[in-house]
Design a protein around this motif. Structure first.
Motif, short mmCIF file in Angstrom:
data_model
loop_
_atom_site.label_atom_id
_atom_site.label_comp_id
_atom_site.label_asym_id
_atom_site.label_seq_id
_atom_site.Cartn_x
_atom_site.Cartn_y
_atom_site.Cartn_z
N SER A 81 0.83 -1.21 0.00
CA SER A 81 0.00 0.00 0.00
C SER A 81 0.87 1.25 0.00
O SER A 81 0.58 2.23 -0.71
N ARG A 82 1.93 1.24 0.78
CA ARG A 82 2.83 2.39 0.82
C ARG A 82 3.52 2.61 -0.52
O ARG A 82 3.73 3.75 -0.96
N LEU A 83 3.89 1.52 -1.19
CA LEU A 83 4.52 1.65 -2.50
C LEU A 83 3.56 2.25 -3.52
O LEU A 83 3.95 3.08 -4.36
N GLN A 84 2.29 1.85 -3.45
CA GLN A 84 1.30 2.41 -4.36
C GLN A 84 1.09 3.90 -4.10
O GLN A 84 1.00 4.71 -5.02
N GLN A 85 1.02 4.27 -2.83
CA GLN A 85 0.82 5.67 -2.48
C GLN A 85 2.03 6.53 -2.86
O GLN A 85 1.89 7.69 -3.25
N ALA A 86 3.21 5.97 -2.75
CA ALA A 86 4.43 6.72 -3.07
C ALA A 86 4.66 6.85 -4.57
O ALA A 86 5.51 7.64 -5.00
N ALA A 87 3.89 6.08 -5.39
CA ALA A 87 4.08 6.10 -6.85
C ALA A 87 5.55 5.93 -7.20
O ALA A 87 6.13 6.69 -7.98
N ALA A 88 6.16 4.91 -6.59
CA ALA A 88 7.60 4.72 -6.71
C ALA A 88 8.01 4.11 -8.05
O ALA A 88 9.19 4.08 -8.37
N GLY A 89 7.06 3.62 -8.81
CA GLY A 89 7.37 2.94 -10.06
C GLY A 89 6.78 1.54 -10.05
O GLY A 89 5.72 1.31 -9.48
N SER A 90 7.47 0.60 -10.64
CA SER A 90 7.02 -0.79 -10.64
C SER A 90 7.80 -1.59 -9.60
O SER A 90 8.93 -1.23 -9.25
N TRP A 91 7.18 -2.65 -9.11
CA TRP A 91 7.86 -3.49 -8.15
C TRP A 91 7.30 -4.90 -8.21
O TRP A 91 6.22 -5.15 -8.78
N HIS A 92 8.03 -5.84 -7.64
CA HIS A 92 7.53 -7.21 -7.51
C HIS A 92 8.02 -7.78 -6.18
O HIS A 92 9.08 -7.41 -5.68
N PHE A 93 7.22 -8.69 -5.64
CA PHE A 93 7.50 -9.29 -4.34
C PHE A 93 8.27 -10.58 -4.53
O PHE A 93 7.95 -11.41 -5.40
N VAL A 94 9.33 -10.77 -3.74
CA VAL A 94 10.16 -11.98 -3.80
C VAL A 94 10.02 -12.69 -2.45
O VAL A 94 10.63 -12.26 -1.45
N PRO A 95 9.23 -13.78 -2.38
CA PRO A 95 9.11 -14.51 -1.11
C PRO A 95 10.44 -15.12 -0.69
O PRO A 95 11.31 -15.41 -1.52
N ARG A 96 10.59 -15.32 0.59
CA ARG A 96 11.85 -15.87 1.10
C ARG A 96 12.11 -17.27 0.57
O ARG A 96 13.27 -17.63 0.35
N ALA A 97 11.06 -18.06 0.35
CA ALA A 97 11.25 -19.41 -0.19
C ALA A 97 11.79 -19.36 -1.61
O ALA A 97 12.67 -20.14 -1.99
N GLU A 98 11.27 -18.43 -2.41
CA GLU A 98 11.76 -18.28 -3.78
C GLU A 98 13.20 -17.79 -3.80
O GLU A 98 14.01 -18.26 -4.61
N ALA A 99 13.53 -16.87 -2.90
CA ALA A 99 14.91 -16.39 -2.81
C ALA A 99 15.87 -17.50 -2.45
O ALA A 99 16.98 -17.61 -2.99
#
Length: 299
Positions: A81-99
């Motif tokens: 939600s904070r990333l959307q409000q900040a209009a920081a650009g694009s992003w993706h989530f990397v779960p710890r299991a995937e990492a």
């Protein structure tokens, strides 16, 4: 208005006739002008391709937000939600299991990871900011680090600053080259027009004696310089396009060796028109200066 347009059409036909009258000299002049415009154009295109390459390469100009190990679904949602409000650009989530899985797939890491009692890696967000300026990236990284449940924010700001400084230096060098070769183009046109004026000095004197104005005498010379410069600009565009076409396969192969998908960009139709306009403007300027000096000296 019709008479003025007729004068310009007559001057244009005269300029075309002069270009066609000496095809070898015209070709050599166009090649010289083309080379003069090719060097700064190729430099500008190289900088744009380098900027595109660094912007598309994974890990370049990205910010990694590592969460604390005890961060749960609610905290991850709050970060999104904070990333959307900040209009920081694009992003993706990397779960710890995937990492952890990606790390295990790295050469020589499978045995080390297998000996660990539990997954030590945190969840993370990888942000690709819309604004890649170093100051904006540092401001975003500082903002992210103040959010709750954020353990660490990673940004290689030193590398970004070095890249930005290198690109700005290269851009300055290209601009200096452009100014230098623009002066050379004006000089080439100046000398070409001067030789034409000297060769037709008697004709010009007779025309002035029967009432021809300075504008009437200069107009074909202006068109000659404009056409020669514009054709030289198109010649430069063709040379840069040919060079880009030859370099595209080896550059793409080199990018694949580094794990990047990159295709060398060439000049667009708009760039062709821009080079023709720049060459035509500089050619017209050289012709105008040369014609003015001759007419002033003959009074």
């Amino acid at each position: 208005m019709t008479g003025r347009l007729g004068h310009h059409l007559t001057a244009l036909r005269e300029a075309l006739r002069r270009l066609a009258a000496a095809p070898l000299n015209t070709l050599l002049s166009l090649l010289v002008i083309g080379v003069a415009l090719t060097l700064p154009t190729a430099g500008w295109l190289a900088i744009e391709n380098l900027r595109t390459l660094t912007g598309n390469t994974p890990g370049v100009q990205q910010i990694s937000i590592f969460l604390e190990l005890d961060a749960g679904q609610r905290e991850r949602g709050e970060i999104e939600s904070r990333l959307q409000q900040a209009a920081a650009g694009s992003w993706h989530f990397v779960p710890r299991a995937e990492a952890l899985k990606r790390l295990q797939e790295s050469e020589g890491m499978a045995e080390i990871i297998g000996s660990l009692p539990k997954n030590p890696l945190p969840d993370a967000f990888v942000v690709t900011p819309a604004d890649s300026q170093p100051e904006s990236l540092e401001h975003l990284a500082e903002t992210f680090s103040q959010w709750p449940k954020v353990a660490h924010v990673q940004l290689d700001s030193v590398w970004v600053k070095r890249l930005d400084a290198l690109l700005r230096l290269a851009k300055l060098v290209v601009m200096l080259l452009a100014v230098l070769f623009a002066g050379a183009l004006v000089t080439i046109t100046f000398n070409t027009i001067r030789l034409q004026i000297l060769a037709q000095a008697d004709e010009i004197e007779v025309a002035k004696l029967i009432g021809a104005t300075d504008s009437y005498i200069q107009r074909p010379l202006h068109y000659f310089g404009l056409l020669q410069g514009a054709l030289g600009g198109l010649c430069a565009a063709l040379l840069v396009t040919a060079g880009s076409h030859l370099l595209t396969p080896p550059v793409a192969e080199l990018a694949r060796l580094y794990g990047a998908d990159f295709t060398l960009q060439s000049l667009s139709a708009r760039d062709f028109g821009g080079l023709a306009a720049i060459g035509g403007g500089l050619g017209w300027l050289g012709a105008k200066i040369s014609a003015l000096i001759h007419l002033r000296g003959s009074r």
